[in-house]
Design a protein around this motif. Structure first.
Motif, PDB file in Angstrom:
ATOM      1  N   UNK A  38     -16.979  -1.924  12.585  1.00 11.63           N
ATOM      2  CA  UNK A  38     -18.388  -1.702  12.922  1.00 11.63           C
ATOM      3  C   UNK A  38     -19.262  -1.965  11.695  1.00 11.63           C
ATOM      4  N   UNK A  39     -20.293  -2.758  11.904  1.00 14.06           N
ATOM      5  CA  UNK A  39     -21.203  -3.086  10.796  1.00 14.06           C
ATOM      6  C   UNK A  39     -22.633  -2.852  11.277  1.00 14.06           C
ATOM      7  N   UNK A  40     -23.400  -2.098  10.532  1.00 13.04           N
ATOM      8  CA  UNK A  40     -24.821  -1.964  10.862  1.00 13.04           C
ATOM      9  C   UNK A  40     -25.632  -2.700   9.824  1.00 13.04           C
ATOM     10  N   UNK A  41     -26.655  -3.338  10.314  1.00 13.08           N
ATOM     11  CA  UNK A  41     -27.530  -4.076   9.425  1.00 13.08           C
ATOM     12  C   UNK A  41     -28.590  -3.119   8.908  1.00 13.08           C
ATOM     13  N   UNK A  42     -28.838  -3.144   7.619  1.00 11.54           N
ATOM     14  CA  UNK A  42     -29.829  -2.217   7.082  1.00 11.54           C
ATOM     15  C   UNK A  42     -31.106  -2.917   6.651  1.00 11.54           C
ATOM     16  N   UNK A  43     -31.394  -4.011   7.332  1.00 15.88           N
ATOM     17  CA  UNK A  43     -32.638  -4.738   7.083  1.00 15.88           C
ATOM     18  C   UNK A  43     -33.019  -5.271   8.452  1.00 15.88           C
ATOM     19  N   UNK A  44     -34.305  -5.310   8.778  1.00 12.73           N
ATOM     20  CA  UNK A  44     -34.584  -5.829  10.120  1.00 12.73           C
ATOM     21  C   UNK A  44     -34.789  -7.335  10.051  1.00 12.73           C
ATOM     22  N   UNK A  94     -22.538  -8.740  -3.215  1.00 11.90           N
ATOM     23  CA  UNK A  94     -23.664  -7.853  -3.524  1.00 11.90           C
ATOM     24  C   UNK A  94     -24.603  -7.711  -2.334  1.00 11.90           C
ATOM     25  N   UNK A  95     -24.877  -8.858  -1.697  1.00 11.33           N
ATOM     26  CA  UNK A  95     -25.842  -8.837  -0.595  1.00 11.33           C
ATOM     27  C   UNK A  95     -25.291  -8.043   0.591  1.00 11.33           C
ATOM     28  N   UNK A  96     -23.994  -8.201   0.864  1.00 11.66           N
ATOM     29  CA  UNK A  96     -23.407  -7.471   1.995  1.00 11.66           C
ATOM     30  C   UNK A  96     -23.481  -5.973   1.729  1.00 11.66           C
ATOM     31  N   UNK A  97     -23.230  -5.630   0.484  1.00  9.96           N
ATOM     32  CA  UNK A  97     -23.281  -4.216   0.132  1.00  9.96           C
ATOM     33  C   UNK A  97     -24.711  -3.686   0.283  1.00  9.96           C
ATOM     34  N   UNK A  98     -25.664  -4.513  -0.136  1.00 10.07           N
ATOM     35  CA  UNK A  98     -27.058  -4.066  -0.099  1.00 10.07           C
ATOM     36  C   UNK A  98     -27.617  -3.979   1.321  1.00 10.07           C
ATOM     37  N   UNK A  99     -27.281  -4.955   2.139  1.00 13.42           N
ATOM     38  CA  UNK A  99     -27.969  -5.040   3.431  1.00 13.42           C
ATOM     39  C   UNK A  99     -27.177  -4.566   4.640  1.00 13.42           C
ATOM     40  N   UNK A 100     -25.925  -4.133   4.428  1.00 18.68           N
ATOM     41  CA  UNK A 100     -25.183  -3.630   5.588  1.00 18.68           C
ATOM     42  C   UNK A 100     -24.643  -2.239   5.258  1.00 18.68           C
ATOM     43  N   UNK A 101     -24.093  -1.625   6.299  1.00 16.92           N
ATOM     44  CA  UNK A 101     -23.544  -0.279   6.121  1.00 16.92           C
ATOM     45  C   UNK A 101     -22.165  -0.302   5.462  1.00 16.92           C
ATOM     46  N   UNK A 102     -21.647  -1.490   5.159  1.00 20.66           N
ATOM     47  CA  UNK A 102     -20.293  -1.546   4.590  1.00 20.66           C
ATOM     48  C   UNK A 102     -20.262  -0.983   3.167  1.00 20.66           C
ATOM     49  N   UNK A 103     -19.142  -0.357   2.851  1.00 21.27           N
ATOM     50  CA  UNK A 103     -18.950   0.240   1.522  1.00 21.27           C
ATOM     51  C   UNK A 103     -18.254  -0.777   0.618  1.00 21.27           C
ATOM     52  N   UNK A 104     -18.452  -0.648  -0.688  1.00 20.98           N
ATOM     53  CA  UNK A 104     -17.824  -1.607  -1.615  1.00 20.98           C
ATOM     54  C   UNK A 104     -16.321  -1.771  -1.395  1.00 20.98           C
ATOM     55  N   UNK A 105     -15.619  -0.683  -1.035  1.00 22.57           N
ATOM     56  CA  UNK A 105     -14.161  -0.817  -0.890  1.00 22.57           C
ATOM     57  C   UNK A 105     -13.764  -1.633   0.339  1.00 22.57           C
TER      58      UNK A 105
END
Ligand SMILES: Nc1ncnc2c1ncn2[C@@H]1O[C@H](COP(=O)(O)OP(=O)(O)OP(=O)(O)O)[C@@H](O)[C@H]1O
Length: 646
Positions: free
Chosen positions: A275-281, A339-350
């Motif tokens: 599951x991935x949530x986007x944190x930017x519209x 970096x971008x995935x970490x910044x803009x989605x709910x995914x954690x670095x690990x």
């Protein structure tokens, strides 16, 4: 504007009727003086009059005559009508005055659309956003530059990828956009639509893939001619074949080449859940990209650099909700993606891994370089996890071994990202068949909406810096000529001139030849960034540029790909015109980040083949909707710049 246009369009017609009308004036006046009780004129009356007169603009006398009222009354009534905003008046010369319905202004203001069915071209002047959005659903903008308006061309691929459920809805879009019916064009579009809907791949309930044809004829005449037992097991029926596992890509390619793109309606596997949530519209156009991707499960987002393809790709990842493999051209890009995935989605670095020369992490979302993905020893990357989505960044560069290795991922969702879908070789077919059909947006619309700043482009034809080089050019041939023209010392002066003309601009100077780069860097006393520059050094220089601690760098071809160049106000392409069109797009693209206002100068040595190259390359950019200027540099570069070279 109104006056000019109205007088321009009607001036010729209105003089003569006026004179006639003037003569008729008095007679009609007396005869009809008392016949109309209510002399309030309505717009409908005016329309009647103009219909009867056969012209859209009328003098008061003409109105009086056709409506049979005294001209004095007509004049008053018209003034009254003008007061209500229903008609406008316009002095044709000094007197008389002509009158016309206000709505005519809207008519003349409307975009004009001209269709050339044979050339399959549509020319539109002043298309509005709506029309452009409609047009981009079945045509692509070939030329958005110049006096003739916007030129759209309809290619088979434009129809094959049209986002419509049926030809009827496509035809409706066409009619709306064109404001008319062009039967010849519609017939052709219909035939292309049909071609793209003859074959589809589906998933049988027992899990295997079936190739379905629309009719036994097309199955017999096309598919069964092109495909053999390597691709299909056995016919299931007159219109269905049982596809051999792993042959999907080959089938799509063969039929595409035969002019019958295959619709891929298989149930794609989403792999292991993630599951991935986007944190930017997402912006509206990004949402449309993602929706279209979601419909087909595959596709290529095509947009200028900085238009937000990476962010939209994360939208696609969130839609699929499965483990994702992202393939990128360089290590730098891998890091940026992480970096971008970490910044803009709910995914954690690990959950995010990088896989390249430096690190080998396979995680639910893994970003790998093409280089490593193409190596035999790292083949397992493709099978290490149940990838539900494979993203091909800069998919015009996917090396064929990577394609070959990833063909078995055909059953998964696939997404390509590209700023320049045009290739000199046949990679376009590969992109279309192995990744998916292009999903694009009219670039000009993005510039206009302010999402991407449009660069101003100028080709500068620079004279030779010294006679020696000119003579060397004249006696050289082939590649050597390009090299000499590229390294023209006169360019050093022109670069200096341009930098002094833009004293506050942050500038990047691009070169194709190391020697030239070193010379330029020495002449300008700035660092030269090339493939030879150590990785950490490159990073440091770019970072300093980004932080405004530097305002000028000379960059070799290495800067074109792989590394993420910082935003610049000014880009000077001092050589590199022997490259492909894609390279031109890339370079121009570097300055097109939303920061805005960037200027791009391309230097070409006067009277050499570089000139033609420059024109061709920039024509391509012109088609993307950019404004291009040409400038011939008159001053010879012999003064202070010629000592730049030893
Ligand atoms: N929906 C959005 N909302 C806000 N900012 C956005 C959005 N989409 C993109 N951006 C911004 O625009 C910039 C460019 O986006 P992105 O990196 O996705 O573009 P791109 O098309 O992938 O560029 P390139 O081709 O150079 O890789 C980023 O800095 C990003 O923050």
């Amino acid at each position: 504007m109104t006056d000019e246009r109205a007088s321009g369009e009607t001036g010729g017609e209105s003089h003569q009727p006026d004179d006639q009308a003037a003569e008729a004036d008095d007679e009609t006046a007396e005869e009809t003086e008392d016949e109309r009780e209510d002399d309030r004129l309505t717009l409908a009356d005016f329309h009647d009059a103009s219909q009867e007169a056969g012209r859209p603009v009328l003098t008061a006398a003409a109105v009086a005559r056709t409506l049979e009222i005294p001209s004095e009354k007509a004049r008053d009534a018209l003034a009254d009508l003008a007061g209500r905003g229903d008609v406008e008046r316009l002095s044709v010369e000094t007197d008389p005055v002509v009158w016309y319905p206000s709505e005519l202004e809207d008519l003349t203001d409307r975009e004009r659309v001209v269709v050339f069915p044979k050339r399959r071209e549509v020319i539109v002047d002043r298309p509005d956003q709506f029309t452009r959005a409609q047009l981009s659903q079945f045509a692509h903008l070939a030329d958005g530059n110049g006096e003739q308006g916007y030129r759209y061309v309809v290619r088979p691929e434009d129809i094959w990828q049209a986002p419509h459920d049926s030809f009827d809805t496509l035809a409706r879009t066409m009619r709306q956009a064109l404001g008319q019916r062009s039967e010849a064009l519609e017939d052709w579009v219909h035939s292309q639509w049909d071609r793209a809907h003859q074959f589809r791949l589906t998933t049988h309930e027992e899990g295997y893939t079936v190739l379905e044809a629309k009719s036994p004829e097309i199955m017999g005449n096309v598919a069964r001619q092109k495909l053999d037992e390597e691709h299909v097991h056995a016919p299931i029926s007159d219109t269905e074949d049982w596809v051999r596992e792993g042959s999907e890509a080959a089938i799509k390619r063969l039929l595409y080449e035969a002019g019958y793109p295959v619709q891929d309606h298989r149930d794609l596997e989403s792999g292991e859940d993630l599951p991935i949530d986007l944190e930017i519209s997402l912006r509206d156009y990004q949402r449309t990209w993602v929706d279209r991707f979601a419909e087909g499960g595959e596709g290529v987002f095509v947009g200028p650099p900085g238009s937000g393809k990476t962010i939209a790709a994360m939208g696609a990842m969130a839609h699929v909700g499965g483990e994702t493999l992202v393939l990128v051209p360089s290590r730098d890009l891998a890091r940026q993606w992480a970096d971008a995935i970490e910044e803009y989605t709910s995914l954690e670095p690990h959950q995010i891994g990088q896989y390249h020369g430096g690190r080998k992490q396979v995680r639910p979302v893994t970003i790998a370089t093409y280089q490593i993905a193409g190596m035999d020893r790292h083949r397992s990357l493709f099978d290490d996890r149940e990838w539900g989505l494979v993203v091909f960044d800069e998919c015009q560069h996917v090396p064929s071994d990577v394609y070959r290795r990833s063909t078995h991922l055909q059953s998964r969702h696939r997404l390509g990202l590209s700023a320049s879908p045009i290739r000199e070789d046949d990679r376009q077919t590969e992109i279309f068949t192995l990744v998916g059909p292009p999903i694009g947006t009219d670039w000009e619309a993005l510039f206009e909406a302010g999402f991407v700043a449009e660069p101003e482009l100028e080709i500068r034809y620079v004279p030779w810096g010294d006679e020696g080089q000119r003579n060397a050019y004249a006696s050289a041939d082939g590649q050597e000529r390009y090299r000499i023209a590229a390294k023209n010392r006169g360019k050093v002066d022109d670069v200096r001139y341009l930098l002094s003309a833009h004293p506050d601009a942050k500038a990047l100077v691009f070169v194709d030849y190391l020697e030239q780069g070193r010379d330029l860097a020495a002449a300008l006393d700035v660092p030269f960034l090339s493939g030879e520059t150590p990785h950490h050094e490159r990073r440091r220089l770019l970072e300093e540029f980004r932080r405004n601690e530097r305002d000028l760098l000379v960059i070799s071809r290495v800067g074109d790909e792989g590394i993420d160049l910082p935003t610049a106000d000014l880009a000077i392409v001092a050589s590199g015109l022997g490259g492909s069109r894609r390279q031109g797009t890339q370079r121009a693209g570097r300055t097109m980040r939303p920061a805005g206002g960037a200027l791009v100068y391309v230097l070409a040595t006067r009277g050499t083949r570089e000139e033609d190259f420059a024109r061709k390359q920039l024509q391509h950019l012109g088609r993307k909707g950019m404004t291009i200027r040409e400038q011939t540099v008159e001053t010879s570069g012999e003064s202070d710049g010629s000592d730049a070279d030893e």
